[in-house]
Enzyme design. Sequence first.
Site, PDB file in Angstrom:
ATOM      1  N   ASN A   1       0.853  -1.187   0.000  1.00 53.16           N
ATOM      2  CA  ASN A   1       0.000   0.000   0.000  1.00 53.16           C
ATOM      3  C   ASN A   1       0.895   1.245   0.000  1.00 53.16           C
ATOM      4  O   ASN A   1       1.413   1.640   1.037  1.00 53.16           O
ATOM      5  CB  ASN A   1      -0.901  -0.034   1.250  1.00 53.16           C
ATOM      6  CG  ASN A   1      -1.790   1.189   1.358  1.00 53.16           C
ATOM      7  OD1 ASN A   1      -1.883   1.987   0.419  1.00 53.16           O
ATOM      8  ND2 ASN A   1      -2.437   1.362   2.496  1.00 53.16           N
TER       9      ASN A   1
ATOM     10  N   LYS B   1       0.141   4.271  -0.482  1.00 50.28           N
ATOM     11  CA  LYS B   1      -0.502   5.512  -0.001  1.00 50.28           C
ATOM     12  C   LYS B   1      -0.186   6.663  -0.978  1.00 50.28           C
ATOM     13  O   LYS B   1      -0.114   6.429  -2.171  1.00 50.28           O
ATOM     14  CB  LYS B   1      -0.069   5.801   1.432  1.00 50.28           C
ATOM     15  CG  LYS B   1      -0.239   4.577   2.332  1.00 50.28           C
ATOM     16  CD  LYS B   1      -0.156   4.864   3.789  1.00 50.28           C
ATOM     17  CE  LYS B   1      -0.357   3.554   4.547  1.00 50.28           C
ATOM     18  NZ  LYS B   1      -0.462   3.709   5.968  1.00 50.28           N
TER      19      LYS B   1
ATOM     20  N   HIS C   1      -9.972   1.636   4.303  1.00 46.65           N
ATOM     21  CA  HIS C   1      -8.731   1.901   5.064  1.00 46.65           C
ATOM     22  C   HIS C   1      -9.000   2.967   6.125  1.00 46.65           C
ATOM     23  O   HIS C   1      -9.729   3.926   5.877  1.00 46.65           O
ATOM     24  CB  HIS C   1      -7.613   2.355   4.114  1.00 46.65           C
ATOM     25  CG  HIS C   1      -6.277   2.335   4.777  1.00 46.65           C
ATOM     26  ND1 HIS C   1      -5.880   3.309   5.667  1.00 46.65           N
ATOM     27  CD2 HIS C   1      -5.264   1.432   4.716  1.00 46.65           C
ATOM     28  CE1 HIS C   1      -4.661   3.010   6.107  1.00 46.65           C
ATOM     29  NE2 HIS C   1      -4.266   1.878   5.548  1.00 46.65           N
TER      30      HIS C   1
ATOM     31  N   GLU D   1      -7.350   5.367   7.155  1.00 47.95           N
ATOM     32  CA  GLU D   1      -7.015   6.745   6.764  1.00 47.95           C
ATOM     33  C   GLU D   1      -8.158   7.368   5.963  1.00 47.95           C
ATOM     34  O   GLU D   1      -8.360   8.584   5.987  1.00 47.95           O
ATOM     35  CB  GLU D   1      -5.690   6.759   5.987  1.00 47.95           C
ATOM     36  CG  GLU D   1      -4.504   6.583   6.924  1.00 47.95           C
ATOM     37  CD  GLU D   1      -3.270   5.950   6.299  1.00 47.95           C
ATOM     38  OE1 GLU D   1      -3.199   5.846   5.057  1.00 47.95           O
ATOM     39  OE2 GLU D   1      -2.375   5.546   7.068  1.00 47.95           O
TER      40      GLU D   1
ATOM     41  N   GLU E   1      -6.419  -4.258  10.320  1.00 40.72           N
ATOM     42  CA  GLU E   1      -5.391  -3.244  10.579  1.00 40.72           C
ATOM     43  C   GLU E   1      -5.768  -2.436  11.818  1.00 40.72           C
ATOM     44  O   GLU E   1      -6.533  -1.471  11.712  1.00 40.72           O
ATOM     45  CB  GLU E   1      -5.283  -2.292   9.383  1.00 40.72           C
ATOM     46  CG  GLU E   1      -4.889  -2.957   8.091  1.00 40.72           C
ATOM     47  CD  GLU E   1      -4.279  -1.960   7.106  1.00 40.72           C
ATOM     48  OE1 GLU E   1      -3.075  -2.007   6.895  1.00 40.72           O
ATOM     49  OE2 GLU E   1      -5.021  -1.113   6.585  1.00 40.72           O
TER      50      GLU E   1
ATOM     51  N   GLY F   1       1.646   2.714  10.846  1.00 42.39           N
ATOM     52  CA  GLY F   1       2.691   3.738  10.764  1.00 42.39           C
ATOM     53  C   GLY F   1       3.299   4.131  12.101  1.00 42.39           C
ATOM     54  O   GLY F   1       4.031   5.121  12.172  1.00 42.39           O
TER      55      GLY F   1
ATOM     56  N   SER G   1       2.531  -1.580  10.569  1.00 48.57           N
ATOM     57  CA  SER G   1       3.956  -1.635  10.942  1.00 48.57           C
ATOM     58  C   SER G   1       4.614  -2.992  10.697  1.00 48.57           C
ATOM     59  O   SER G   1       5.469  -3.417  11.463  1.00 48.57           O
ATOM     60  CB  SER G   1       4.135  -1.212  12.403  1.00 48.57           C
ATOM     61  OG  SER G   1       3.727   0.135  12.572  1.00 48.57           O
TER      62      SER G   1
HETATM   63  P1  PGA Z   1       2.237   0.681   7.653  1.00 52.17           P
HETATM   64  O1  PGA Z   1       0.851   0.886   6.911  1.00 52.17           O
HETATM   65  O2  PGA Z   1       2.815  -0.630   7.203  1.00 52.17           O
HETATM   66  O3  PGA Z   1       3.087   1.857   7.201  1.00 52.17           O
HETATM   67  O4  PGA Z   1       1.966   0.705   9.111  1.00 52.17           O
HETATM   68  C1  PGA Z   1      -0.025  -0.178   6.680  1.00 52.17           C
HETATM   69  C2  PGA Z   1      -1.301   0.308   6.051  1.00 52.17           C
HETATM   70  O5  PGA Z   1      -1.755   1.407   6.384  1.00 52.17           O
HETATM   71  O6  PGA Z   1      -1.896  -0.389   5.209  1.00 52.17           O
END
Ligand code: PGA
Length: 250
Positions: free
Chosen positions: A11, A13, A99, A101, A168, A174, A211
């Site tokens: 991903n 982003k 997601h 976000e 998630e 993150g 993460s």
């Molecule tokens: P990350 O993001 O691996 O940077 O924690 C995962 C995601 O948001 O899909």
Amino acid sequence: MTNIKMYFVANWKMHGNIKDIERSKSVLKLTNSKKFKNNKIIYCPPYTLLEKFYEKVKFSKILIGAQNCHHNHDFGPFTGSINSKLIKSTGAKYVIIGHSENRLEGDTNLQINKKIKSALNENLKVIFCIGEKLLEKKKNLTYKILKKQITNGLKNIKNLKNIIIAYEPVWSIGTGLTPKKTELMQSIKKIKKILYSYKKIKNVKILYGGSVNPKNAKKFAEINELNGFIIGGASLKPKKFIDIIKKSIN
Ligand code: PGA
């Protein structure tokens, strides 16, 4: 290796450019190795790179996905939006929906449900993200939250064949924080229980995201019920991404 087929969803982003597509060559090479077998890599770059990325990998084992889609299935006056039909036209086969976000930016469970239906209508495979926030976890509300997200998101959807669940926890995205292995196993169990009591379905694929890095991938990959990872930050660096894959499938 405990899992026969692992999914590795990159991903990206709001990151990435043409050069990053070039840099993914080493990942392409890995997919041709004997060891890779029938594991799956799905790159989800920003919309602007979908077609270019698809052209680059269309004869390989790598698949392409979008990171979101608009909830309106038909074309229409939605400035700045991309619907599932437009995504389909790029060659993408997958789409991430729900997601955290995007939930944070206003996506409701109802909209997420519409997005999933729209994507399935276009024969796209859906990576449906769910997960609790830190405060919800602290208040022991994880089960309740997951249940709400699943039952609302999958409302009136009978066939889950093209849906993959991505668990998630919002607090792990993150942040460098991850659940303990046993905690993750419990959450997977909860998700399976909810899906079974809601849809009488047992074999939905479940990914973990938050993460994931070369250091923690192996221990999570040992969980039998886990079918792979959704990887944000670490997927932008081919070396790290490959490391995660190798550690998970060996
Ligand atoms: P990350 O993001 O691996 O940077 O924690 C995962 C995601 O948001 O899909």
